[in-house]
Design a protein around this motif. Structure first.
Motif, PDB file in Angstrom:
ATOM      1  N   GLU A 187       0.824  -1.206   0.000  1.00  0.00           N
ATOM      2  CA  GLU A 187       0.000   0.000   0.000  1.00  0.00           C
ATOM      3  C   GLU A 187       0.862   1.261   0.000  1.00  0.00           C
ATOM      4  O   GLU A 187       0.550   2.243  -0.676  1.00  0.00           O
ATOM      5  N   LEU A 188       1.936   1.258   0.761  1.00  0.00           N
ATOM      6  CA  LEU A 188       2.834   2.408   0.753  1.00  0.00           C
ATOM      7  C   LEU A 188       3.491   2.584  -0.614  1.00  0.00           C
ATOM      8  O   LEU A 188       3.694   3.714  -1.078  1.00  0.00           O
ATOM      9  N   SER A 189       3.826   1.480  -1.258  1.00  0.00           N
ATOM     10  CA  SER A 189       4.435   1.566  -2.585  1.00  0.00           C
ATOM     11  C   SER A 189       3.474   2.165  -3.602  1.00  0.00           C
ATOM     12  O   SER A 189       3.897   2.849  -4.542  1.00  0.00           O
ATOM     13  N   VAL A 190       2.198   1.913  -3.432  1.00  0.00           N
ATOM     14  CA  VAL A 190       1.226   2.495  -4.343  1.00  0.00           C
ATOM     15  C   VAL A 190       1.237   4.013  -4.251  1.00  0.00           C
ATOM     16  O   VAL A 190       1.084   4.720  -5.253  1.00  0.00           O
ATOM     17  N   ARG A 191       1.451   4.531  -3.067  1.00  0.00           N
ATOM     18  CA  ARG A 191       1.449   5.979  -2.890  1.00  0.00           C
ATOM     19  C   ARG A 191       2.694   6.631  -3.493  1.00  0.00           C
ATOM     20  O   ARG A 191       2.674   7.818  -3.799  1.00  0.00           O
ATOM     21  N   ASP A 192       3.774   5.885  -3.599  1.00  0.00           N
ATOM     22  CA  ASP A 192       4.996   6.387  -4.243  1.00  0.00           C
ATOM     23  C   ASP A 192       5.756   5.166  -4.735  1.00  0.00           C
ATOM     24  O   ASP A 192       6.640   4.651  -4.065  1.00  0.00           O
ATOM     25  N   ALA A 210      -5.622  -0.599 -10.041  1.00  0.00           N
ATOM     26  CA  ALA A 210      -5.590  -0.472 -11.496  1.00  0.00           C
ATOM     27  C   ALA A 210      -4.531   0.526 -11.949  1.00  0.00           C
ATOM     28  O   ALA A 210      -3.931   0.365 -13.021  1.00  0.00           O
ATOM     29  N   SER A 211      -4.271   1.542 -11.131  1.00  0.00           N
ATOM     30  CA  SER A 211      -3.304   2.564 -11.511  1.00  0.00           C
ATOM     31  C   SER A 211      -1.877   2.022 -11.579  1.00  0.00           C
ATOM     32  O   SER A 211      -1.027   2.596 -12.269  1.00  0.00           O
ATOM     33  N   ALA A 265       4.953 -13.948  -7.019  1.00  0.00           N
ATOM     34  CA  ALA A 265       3.997 -12.893  -7.364  1.00  0.00           C
ATOM     35  C   ALA A 265       2.986 -13.390  -8.389  1.00  0.00           C
ATOM     36  O   ALA A 265       1.790 -13.063  -8.309  1.00  0.00           O
ATOM     37  N   LEU A 266       3.432 -14.191  -9.351  1.00  0.00           N
ATOM     38  CA  LEU A 266       2.514 -14.729 -10.360  1.00  0.00           C
ATOM     39  C   LEU A 266       1.476 -15.646  -9.750  1.00  0.00           C
ATOM     40  O   LEU A 266       0.350 -15.747 -10.249  1.00  0.00           O
ATOM     41  N   GLY A 267       1.813 -16.306  -8.664  1.00  0.00           N
ATOM     42  CA  GLY A 267       0.877 -17.236  -8.044  1.00  0.00           C
ATOM     43  C   GLY A 267      -0.365 -16.576  -7.490  1.00  0.00           C
ATOM     44  O   GLY A 267      -1.379 -17.255  -7.261  1.00  0.00           O
ATOM     45  N   TYR A 268      -0.328 -15.264  -7.265  1.00  0.00           N
ATOM     46  CA  TYR A 268      -1.528 -14.566  -6.803  1.00  0.00           C
ATOM     47  C   TYR A 268      -2.516 -14.307  -7.932  1.00  0.00           C
ATOM     48  O   TYR A 268      -3.680 -13.984  -7.678  1.00  0.00           O
ATOM     49  N   GLY A 269      -2.056 -14.382  -9.174  1.00  0.00           N
ATOM     50  CA  GLY A 269      -2.962 -14.280 -10.312  1.00  0.00           C
ATOM     51  C   GLY A 269      -3.229 -12.889 -10.831  1.00  0.00           C
ATOM     52  O   GLY A 269      -4.098 -12.713 -11.694  1.00  0.00           O
ATOM     53  N   ARG A 270      -2.479 -11.871 -10.338  1.00  0.00           N
ATOM     54  CA  ARG A 270      -2.746 -10.508 -10.794  1.00  0.00           C
ATOM     55  C   ARG A 270      -1.534  -9.854 -11.441  1.00  0.00           C
ATOM     56  O   ARG A 270      -1.577  -8.661 -11.764  1.00  0.00           O
ATOM     57  N   SER A 271      -0.472 -10.593 -11.639  1.00  0.00           N
ATOM     58  CA  SER A 271       0.771  -9.996 -12.123  1.00  0.00           C
ATOM     59  C   SER A 271       1.039 -10.284 -13.583  1.00  0.00           C
ATOM     60  O   SER A 271       2.164 -10.148 -14.044  1.00  0.00           O
ATOM     61  N   ALA A 272       0.029 -10.696 -14.323  1.00  0.00           N
ATOM     62  CA  ALA A 272       0.149 -10.887 -15.771  1.00  0.00           C
ATOM     63  C   ALA A 272      -1.190 -10.532 -16.395  1.00  0.00           C
ATOM     64  O   ALA A 272      -2.221 -10.452 -15.716  1.00  0.00           O
TER      65      ALA A 272
END
Length: 904
Positions: free
Chosen positions: A622-627, A662-663, A690-697
């Motif tokens: 979440e912090l990475s999303v902000r910057d 989405a951003s 990361a790919l195992g979560y299903g949102r990184s491709a």
């Protein structure tokens, strides 16, 4: 395994190794692709020695291939914990799910437009927020009569108010403790206004005064006794000493006794307002101390809302005299008479129960009432939402009573409740909330403005918590103008460190949050004064103060310990909006604090408890999303290349959390794609997680392509982690796509692709649902958390049973995967019922086994395996259970047909 079936079926061939099943036959409907792995038929008696040696070499190579295959089925996350020690994958999954729930309110990227948080302007509403810490900004002076009049008219008495008034009347001095913003100063002024009104200074227009906090208790005693700056008899004093300043010592008991004596001589009163905490606890525990209960949220909002609507619209006469008089038409003493009458009634009998609450701490909240009021009927909400969406000023139907009804409905609107995101409101927040509701009902505030203003309440609270916390470090201690004292940094930073730790680890155990807060306190202190070693107080913790100062609440819940759940004391914010608001305030407005927080998060990444490390990873995302630039450079990339799996899992989880927005999804997918193609081994490992979560491709096929690249590269060096994440994808809705690709890989000409498929299939049978599932209990898979994923899918997705059976059959009939697959099948069979005889995975076995044993040689092999399980010396399978499993695999009609055929 019925009697007749066992008696009449041909005996299974005796294997060379008691632990090895009979070799599968060559060919077959589902075995042609893997026939090359089947053992060769025995040679003729006249075979040459060279042929025997060649066959022996081939056998050794098969054994080596089987050993390599077995190594690849081990848990890739257990690398640092030892080969035989299991990992807490299920606990990590639950912790990640809990962390996401607390930060998934959608407010992480909502910015509240405020040039001056002390005043808010929304629509045509301009509200002052008086909940900020006054600190040293307060100076000695009288409280204006207008403010006392407002207190009389609007103050909502907290529970136990009468007890506080009696204590003040009896002792002349009251030390009132509470968290900033809870209405403690308003309660103090209300008490002083009431007790001085009929006292010796009742006719004095300046009978209530604020005292200079720099003079402290001793200076106030000097004033009261007629020294410099003395005041008339019967005066009431409000003092808020700055006990949190480094170098400031709290008054002792003798100081308070001296002040009380001086007040008694002058017929005066004083209320000393302090923040709960280690510095004030001795004062609150003494004879003058009392806890100030928070004002009741519902009453606060109701009174403020009615006042706003009356001011803007209503004439009390229109409602039969039921409305409250406007300020301009109220007699100054009307409220005073009502207060005295109300107190007399309560003193007559109703006060006992309320006073007992004050004796027990007085800081109770009304969760049950508030929680019950937040649930509404779905159909009614829809109708009310349509009504509320019409932003117009009231017409002839807009009477005050109707407005109040609509206001009550609007307060309980689920969308409004979610936007507020606070379990209870403090006085300034209730004032703003009521103004927003009134403005919306009267047409001056639109729906989006209303929701935006409601979201801003948590943002304002976060701002107040962090604004100028360390300014006291630069100020000299009160008195002689000596150099600033910095030895109190730990005590100063601990409250804010606790709030940050609670935002990151909310839902974890209280002890874990407290320990993390102390780590962060150290980091903040070192960052603030790098030349000094900060003191670390060991016995100053006050859990109740931590809760009060951070708007937190405890709760009993389950804590994961060594793979088991035990009861623990958990801690949460009192409001779903506060965690995200705290992180946003911290990251967006206080750049110097980023360095110590990053160091602290890296420490949490190494914590062996999943409840700590996984929650911290979600917060890091979440912090990475902000910057994203800063988060990637300082947190994600360094930990993605770390030598330990735990740190790499932290980085992968943070990346996935960012991909949930989405951003940032495109950027995350580009990073993972590059790592999977060109990264170092450590980066490829992190990319696989990361790919195992299903949102990184971009799609499921792209995800599987990337996992295949990682798994087959460098002779399958990272095949284990790739297969683990293929299995994790099977919990997603695109499960059928994953199974189709597994089938394609089993027929691939490359042995590495075959191994990736076979290892994934075996791992599917050995992995429990709660180790890989993100869904909450209540879903078909979520209700089967302790089931093997293979059986859970067979039970809940009947359309996939045939594909699952074909894939597992392939693993059973391939030489290099056969031994491990048979061990997995035995584990599945033993899970049919629990140790106490209760049914467990029987439903899944009933769906899978008939499809897995469709041919005669498959049933012969199952018969052999059941017999071996019955002969197991350590865990013998009872004959009754063996027969029950046989009946699941072979339907009754099939058993009768085979019986008739065997008897001719």
């Amino acid at each position: 395994m019925a009697d007749e079936a066992v008696a009449d079926r041909p005996a299974a061939p005796k294997a060379k190794d008691a632990r090895s099943p009979e070799p599968p036959p060559r060919g077959g409907a589902r075995g042609d692709d893997n026939a090359k792995d089947a053992p060769d038929a025995p040679g003729s008696s006249d075979a040459s020695d060279s042929a025997d040696a060649e066959a022996a070499e081939r056998e050794k190579e098969r054994e080596r291939a089987a050993d390599r295959f077995k190594d690849r089925t081990r848990d890739p996350l257990a690398e640092e914990q030892g080969e035989e020690e299991p990992t807490d994958a299920a606990a990590a999954t639950r912790a990640r799910r809990s962390g996401q729930k607390l930060l998934a309110s959608g407010r992480d990227l909502i910015g509240f437009d405020r040039s001056d948080v002390g005043r808010l302007h929304i629509g045509d509403i301009n509200i002052g927020l008086d909940a900020r810490r006054s600190g040293l900004s307060m100076r000695d002076g009288p409280v204006p009569e207008e403010e006392l009049l407002r207190i009389r008219r609007t103050h909502i008495e907290p529970e136990g108010y009468v007890r506080l008034r009696r204590a003040l009347e009896a002792r002349r001095l009251l030390v009132l403790g509470g968290a900033p913003g809870t209405g403690r100063a308003s309660t103090a002024l209300a008490l002083l206004e009431e007790v001085t009104r009929d006292g010796e200074g009742g006719q004095n227009s300046e009978r209530v005064r604020r005292a200079d906090p720099e003079r402290g208790v001793r200076g106030l005693a000097t004033q009261v006794m007629g020294g410099k700056g003395g005041h008339p008899r019967g005066t009431g004093y409000l003092l808020e000493p700055a006990l949190d300043r480094p170098g400031t010592l709290p008054p002792d008991g003798m100081d308070l006794d001296q002040l009380a004596s001086a007040l008694a001589e002058q017929g005066s009163y004083a209320v000393v307002v302090v923040s709960v905490g280690s510095a004030a606890n001795p004062l609150l525990a003494g004879r003058y101390g009392a806890i100030c209960p928070p004002a009741p949220t519902r009453e606060l909002v109701a009174v403020r809302l009615r006042q706003r609507l009356e001011e803007e619209h209503g004439d009390p006469a229109r409602d039969g005299g039921g409305g409250r008089a406007r300020d301009g038409g109220r007699a100054p003493n009307g409220h005073a008479d009502r207060n005295r009458g109300g107190h007399a009634d309560r003193d007559g009998g109703q006060d006992g129960g309320r006073d007992r609450d004050a004796d027990q701490g007085g800081d109770r909240t009304r969760n049950a009432d508030q929680g019950g009021d937040r649930t509404r009927d779905g159909g009614q909400d829809q109708d009310r939402g349509q009504d509320r969406s019409q932003n117009r000023r009231p017409d002839d139907d807009g009477s005050l009573s109707r407005l109040l009804e609509r206001a009550a409905e609007l307060r309980e609107d689920p969308e409004v409740t979610e936007a507020v995101g606070l379990d209870d409101l403090r006085p300034a927040e209730a004032e703003l909330f009521a103004s927003l509701l009134a403005g919306h009902l009267l047409g001056s505030v639109g729906r989006e403005e209303l929701l935006s203003g409601c979201r801003g309440l948590a943002a304002v609270q976060a701002y107040e918590w962090f604004a100028g916390v360390d300014r006291a470090l630069a100020a000299p201690p009160p008195g002689d103008g000596r150099a600033p004292v910095r030895s109190g940094t730990a005590a100063l930073f601990h409250p804010v460190a606790f709030r940050i730790a609670l935002a990151v680890l909310g839902g974890a155990s209280h002890s874990a949050v407290s320990a993390a807060a102390h780590l962060l306190t150290w980091e903040l202190s070192v960052q603030s004064d790098p030349d000094s070693t900060p003191a670390r107080p060991l016995f100053c913790d006050d859990p109740e103060s931590d809760l009060a100062l951070s708007r937190a609440r405890p709760a009993d819940g389950a804590v994961d310990v060594a793979g088991a759940e035990v009861t623990g004391r958990l801690i949460f914010y009192r409001g779903a909006a506060l965690p995200a608001a705290v992180l946003a305030e911290l990251w967006d407005r206080h750049f110097p604090v980023r360095a110590p927080v990053v160091r602290w998060l890296r420490l949490l990444a190494d914590d062996p408890r999943p409840q700590v490390s996984m929650r911290a990873a979600v917060a890091a995302g979440e912090l990475s999303v902000r910057d994203f630039e800063h988060g990637y450079a300082e947190l994600v990339r360094p930990l993605a290349e770390a030598p330990t799996p735990r740190r790499r899992v932290f980085a992968a989880t943070a990346l996935d959390q960012a991909a949930g927005h989405a951003s940032h999804r495109r950027a995350v997918r580009k990073v993972v794609e590059d790592w999977s193609r060109h990264g170092t081994p450590a980066l490829r490992w992190t990319a696989a997680m990361a790919l195992g979560y299903g949102r990184s491709a971009d799609s499921m096929d792209d995800t599987l392509d990337a996992l295949a690249r990682i798994g087959v590269r460098d002779d399958g060096e990272q095949l284990a982690v790739a297969s683990l994440n293929v299995v994790r994808l099977l919990t997603l809705p695109e499960c059928a796509t994953v199974l189709r690709r597994l089938a394609d890989w089993t027929g691939h000409h490359g042995e590495d692709y075959q191994d990736l498929a076979l290892v994934s299939i075996v791992r599917l049978a050995l992995t429990d649902v709660d180790e890989v599932l993100d869904d909450e209990p209540g879903t078909p898979l979520g209700d089967r958390g302790d089931w093997p994923l293979l059986l859970a899918l067979a039970a809940t997705r009947p359309e996939l049973t045939g594909k699952l059976a074909d894939l597992f059959w392939t693993a059973l009939n391939t030489a290099r995967s056969r031994d491990v697959a048979f061990d997995a099948l035995e584990t599945l069979l033993r899970s049919a019922s629990r140790k106490d005889g209760r049914e467990w995975t029987r439903e899944g076995l009933a769906a899978l086994l008939p499809a897995l044993t469709a041919e005669e040689h498959d049933r012969r092999r199952l018969d052999w395996l059941l017999r071996r399980m019955m002969r197991d010396q350590d865990r013998p399978l009872t004959e009754e259970r063996a027969r029950a499993l046989w009946r699941l695999a072979v339907p009754a009609r099939q058993r009768r047909s085979e019986e008739e055929e065997s008897h001719g």
